[in-house]
Motif scaffolding. Sequence first.
Motif, short mmCIF file in Angstrom:
data_model
loop_
_atom_site.label_atom_id
_atom_site.label_comp_id
_atom_site.label_asym_id
_atom_site.label_seq_id
_atom_site.Cartn_x
_atom_site.Cartn_y
_atom_site.Cartn_z
N GLN A 84 -13.54 24.92 -40.99
CA GLN A 84 -12.70 26.11 -40.94
C GLN A 84 -12.35 26.58 -42.35
OE1 GLN A 84 -12.01 27.74 -38.27
NE2 GLN A 84 -12.46 26.30 -36.63
N ARG A 85 -12.48 27.86 -42.58
CA ARG A 85 -12.20 28.43 -43.90
C ARG A 85 -10.93 29.26 -43.84
NH1 ARG A 85 -16.63 28.09 -47.32
NH2 ARG A 85 -18.55 27.40 -46.32
N THR A 86 -9.98 28.91 -44.68
CA THR A 86 -8.70 29.61 -44.72
C THR A 86 -8.53 30.27 -46.08
OG1 THR A 86 -7.76 27.95 -43.24
CG2 THR A 86 -6.22 29.35 -44.44
N SER A 87 -8.03 31.49 -46.09
CA SER A 87 -7.76 32.20 -47.34
C SER A 87 -6.26 32.25 -47.58
CB SER A 87 -8.33 33.63 -47.26
OG SER A 87 -8.00 34.35 -48.44
N VAL A 88 -5.84 31.75 -48.73
CA VAL A 88 -4.42 31.73 -49.11
C VAL A 88 -4.29 32.53 -50.39
CG1 VAL A 88 -2.45 30.28 -49.68
CG2 VAL A 88 -4.16 29.44 -48.05
N HIS A 89 -3.69 33.71 -50.31
CA HIS A 89 -3.68 34.56 -51.50
C HIS A 89 -2.43 35.43 -51.58
CE1 HIS A 89 -4.84 38.30 -49.28
NE2 HIS A 89 -5.44 37.45 -48.48
N VAL A 142 -1.18 27.43 -35.57
CA VAL A 142 -2.33 26.62 -35.18
C VAL A 142 -3.43 27.53 -34.62
CG1 VAL A 142 -3.13 24.68 -33.77
CG2 VAL A 142 -0.78 24.70 -34.66
N TYR A 143 -4.67 27.29 -35.04
CA TYR A 143 -5.88 28.06 -34.74
C TYR A 143 -5.91 29.29 -35.65
CZ TYR A 143 -6.13 24.93 -30.71
OH TYR A 143 -6.17 23.83 -29.90
N ASN A 144 -6.62 30.33 -35.26
CA ASN A 144 -6.88 31.46 -36.15
C ASN A 144 -5.71 32.43 -36.11
OD1 ASN A 144 -9.47 30.41 -36.73
ND2 ASN A 144 -10.27 31.32 -34.86
N VAL A 145 -4.76 32.19 -37.00
CA VAL A 145 -3.53 32.98 -37.05
C VAL A 145 -3.36 33.54 -38.45
CG1 VAL A 145 -1.03 32.97 -36.71
CG2 VAL A 145 -2.48 31.46 -35.31
N ASP A 146 -3.08 34.82 -38.57
CA ASP A 146 -2.75 35.43 -39.85
C ASP A 146 -1.24 35.37 -40.06
OD1 ASP A 146 -5.39 36.09 -40.44
OD2 ASP A 146 -5.24 38.06 -39.49
N SER A 186 -5.70 34.08 -42.43
CA SER A 186 -5.30 34.46 -43.78
C SER A 186 -3.79 34.24 -43.93
CB SER A 186 -5.63 35.94 -44.04
OG SER A 186 -5.21 36.34 -45.32
N VAL A 187 -3.40 33.61 -45.04
CA VAL A 187 -1.99 33.41 -45.37
C VAL A 187 -1.73 34.20 -46.65
CG1 VAL A 187 -0.18 31.73 -45.86
CG2 VAL A 187 -2.07 31.11 -44.32
N SER A 204 7.15 14.54 -48.07
CA SER A 204 6.20 15.51 -48.63
C SER A 204 6.80 16.91 -48.68
CB SER A 204 4.92 15.54 -47.79
OG SER A 204 4.30 14.28 -47.77
N VAL A 205 6.41 17.65 -49.69
CA VAL A 205 6.88 19.02 -49.86
C VAL A 205 5.67 19.90 -50.19
CG1 VAL A 205 8.27 20.59 -51.26
CG2 VAL A 205 9.18 18.36 -50.63
N ALA A 206 5.58 21.05 -49.53
CA ALA A 206 4.54 22.02 -49.87
C ALA A 206 5.03 23.42 -49.52
CB ALA A 206 3.24 21.72 -49.14
N GLY A 207 4.81 24.34 -50.43
CA GLY A 207 5.10 25.73 -50.10
C GLY A 207 4.23 26.18 -48.94
N ILE A 208 2.93 25.89 -49.04
CA ILE A 208 1.97 26.16 -47.97
C ILE A 208 1.09 24.93 -47.80
CG2 ILE A 208 0.04 27.59 -47.19
CD1 ILE A 208 1.22 29.87 -48.91
N PHE A 209 1.00 24.42 -46.58
CA PHE A 209 0.13 23.28 -46.29
C PHE A 209 -0.97 23.75 -45.34
CE2 PHE A 209 -0.99 19.61 -43.55
CZ PHE A 209 -1.62 18.84 -44.53
#
Length: 295
Positions: free
Chosen positions: A244-249, A180-184, A216-217, A232-237
């Motif tokens: 807020q902008r999140t980068s998932v790569h 939660v919040y800005n966590v890499d 960043s994830v 519900s199922v998600a690899g990454i949610f």
Amino acid sequence: MLTPIRPVLAMLAVFGCLLTIPGAARAAQSYDACQGRFIDSLPVTISSQGVWCLRKDVSTGIAVGAAILIATNNVTIDCNDFKIGGLSAGLNTFAVGIRAQDRLNATVRNCNIRGFHSGVWIEGSQALSAGHVIENSRFSSNTHYGIFLVGDDSVIEHNKVLDTGGSTSDPGGAVGINAVYNVDVLDNLISNLAPVPNGGGNAGSYGIQTMYGAGSVAGNRVRGLSSVGTGSVAGIFVYNTGGQRTSVHDNDLVGFGPGSGVDCFSAMALVHGNTIGGFASPVSTCSDGGNHLGL
């Protein structure tokens, strides 16, 4: 008489034998950073700053509270690959392996934490909980969360989160990592999540869940998710709100049929360069910047 190469071979043979002796590798480990601060029994409250170390496996049968409570800022728990165990409390446990609330700069490293409701639980307001690091640790057989962390400018990296779920005290979804919040969230392995249905008979699982942040994830491997009923199922949610902008790569996500590889609350999350297979929907709602999609 030994030829020049034989003394070297003889030394290697002796060294190889030493490696097979239980405890030989540990004997060479330095505890200099601990400066006499050791955790030898549980539960314990840490009230002074510095590096606190394990020098043996420790365990507790408590069903509520924390095995290790961090009660001040700037504390490092270094387990030196030893175990913090709570399995004897069973699936009904509400206990946490390591807990901190409204603290700054807590670090957990080189730990093997198993058998708790949550392996690590760090929380607090955005102003009072920040700067945490959870790294190079193994979380297994915890019943609801592997890692639960609330804190700006924090990092969760190089961990293994295995065999999470099964809680009878807190039934519902199983979550490997919650940030939660800005966590890499970087280079972690999450495998085998087993939720328990709540009163509605449904339960899902999230490998990694991020909320209210712009971290960043990246570089994570998620597999072995499961669900009950319509859970519900998600690899990454990614629950990103308020711009807020999140980068998932560059994550590798493997599903078993239902759910999404990456599921976002809004299109503010950019998802790119991931390898995703086995989910009904590889990418849902997010901004899809291009991914490698498998069967």
